[in-house]
Design a protein around this motif. Structure first.
Motif, short mmCIF file in Angstrom:
data_model
loop_
_atom_site.label_atom_id
_atom_site.label_comp_id
_atom_site.label_asym_id
_atom_site.label_seq_id
_atom_site.Cartn_x
_atom_site.Cartn_y
_atom_site.Cartn_z
N SER A 104 0.82 -1.21 0.00
CA SER A 104 0.00 0.00 0.00
C SER A 104 0.86 1.26 0.00
O SER A 104 0.57 2.23 -0.70
CB SER A 104 -0.95 0.00 1.20
OG SER A 104 -0.22 -0.05 2.42
N GLU A 108 1.04 4.27 -2.92
CA GLU A 108 0.82 5.67 -2.51
C GLU A 108 2.02 6.54 -2.88
O GLU A 108 1.86 7.67 -3.35
CB GLU A 108 0.56 5.72 -1.01
CG GLU A 108 -0.77 5.11 -0.60
CD GLU A 108 -0.88 4.84 0.89
OE1 GLU A 108 -1.95 4.38 1.33
OE2 GLU A 108 0.12 5.09 1.62
N ARG A 120 -4.40 7.67 -0.59
CA ARG A 120 -4.47 6.57 0.38
C ARG A 120 -5.06 5.36 -0.32
O ARG A 120 -6.11 5.45 -0.97
CB ARG A 120 -5.36 6.99 1.56
CG ARG A 120 -5.54 5.94 2.64
CD ARG A 120 -6.29 6.54 3.82
NE ARG A 120 -7.62 7.00 3.44
CZ ARG A 120 -8.72 6.27 3.55
NH1 ARG A 120 -8.68 5.04 4.04
NH2 ARG A 120 -9.90 6.77 3.20
N ALA A 121 -4.37 4.23 -0.22
CA ALA A 121 -4.88 2.98 -0.79
C ALA A 121 -6.01 2.47 0.10
O ALA A 121 -5.83 2.32 1.31
CB ALA A 121 -3.77 1.95 -0.89
N LEU A 124 -7.51 -3.40 -2.37
CA LEU A 124 -6.77 -4.16 -3.38
C LEU A 124 -7.81 -4.78 -4.32
O LEU A 124 -8.56 -5.68 -3.93
CB LEU A 124 -5.92 -5.25 -2.73
CG LEU A 124 -5.14 -6.17 -3.68
CD1 LEU A 124 -4.17 -5.37 -4.54
CD2 LEU A 124 -4.40 -7.24 -2.89
N PHE A 147 -4.60 -1.25 -6.97
CA PHE A 147 -5.25 -0.71 -5.77
C PHE A 147 -6.23 0.39 -6.15
O PHE A 147 -5.97 1.19 -7.05
CB PHE A 147 -4.21 -0.10 -4.83
CG PHE A 147 -3.34 -1.09 -4.12
CD1 PHE A 147 -3.71 -1.58 -2.86
CD2 PHE A 147 -2.16 -1.54 -4.69
CE1 PHE A 147 -2.91 -2.50 -2.20
CE2 PHE A 147 -1.36 -2.46 -4.03
CZ PHE A 147 -1.73 -2.94 -2.79
N CYS A 149 -7.54 3.82 -4.90
CA CYS A 149 -6.95 4.83 -4.00
C CYS A 149 -7.80 6.09 -4.00
O CYS A 149 -8.53 6.36 -4.96
CB CYS A 149 -5.53 5.17 -4.45
SG CYS A 149 -4.40 3.75 -4.49
#
Length: 203
Positions: A104, A108, A120-121, A124, A147, A149
């Protein structure tokens, strides 16, 4: 399996065998296996066998897939994309995961470095085997982590890797750097953005 697949497997077996074997006769066989794989790959590329082996054997030890992280950031029905300096085409921000980074944090960091936005992740969406998703041929075996985000700050900014940063409609994407992300992968990420309850997809 293609010549690339078979050669990649031979190179991986050669590298792993050289790592574990102490017997010189076995080590010589593993070195020869790597030479043969390099010659096979050279037939499929513009590189010499020595260049192939030098590109591959940048590290020793047990051979494993490389990890590429990609961050999908959406505003309404638009997705954040960066234009790659290398090929002049567009992709989701991302790149190789660094040692000591969590997945993560890696994505980012890539988003901030390539687009100027902090993010911000939050989910998934998919783990993809690069070989199975219509990407151009590539020497290394790669797993791609996508991801979802959310932007937390920052603003549009290019970098030494990117020449432009924009949001594009998911239904009207620019010419993609398909070694990095494909239309299907971006559309799949959008599906996960709209429905965060969907399970992570994997090969």
């Amino acid at each position: 399996m293609s010549v690339l697949d078979l050669s990649r497997r031979l190179l991986a077996l050669s590298q792993t065998g050289l790592h574990f074997s102490q017997e010189e006769y076995d080590r010589e066989r593993y070195r020869e296996m790597g030479q043969i794989a390099g010659e096979l790959l050279a037939l499929e590329s513009k590189l010499t066998p020595d260049q192939v082996r030098a590109t591959w054997m940048v590290e020793d030890g047990y051979s494993t897939p490389k990890v590429d992280v990609r961050g999908a950031v959406f505003r309404g029905d638009q997705v954040l994309m960066v234009k790659e300096r290398v090929d002049g085409k567009w992709t989701l921000p991302g790149g190789w995961a660094d040692v000591n980074d969590t997945p993560s944090h890696a994505v980012e960091k890539e988003i901030e470095q390539e687009s100027g936005f902090t993010a911000r992740a939050v989910k998934l969406a998919a783990i993809c085997d690069r070989n199975k998703h219509n990407h151009p041929k590539f020497l290394y075996h790669v797993w791609k982590l996508f991801f979802i985000c959310e932007i937390t700050g920052g603003d549009f900014r290019t970098s030494y890797e990117t020449t432009d940063v924009k949001f594009f409609p998911v239904t009207d994407l620019p010419e993609l750097s398909t070694g990095r992300s494909t239309v299907a992968q971006i559309q799949n990420a959008y599906k996960h953005h709209l429905d965060r309850s969907l399970p992570t997809e994997f090969d």
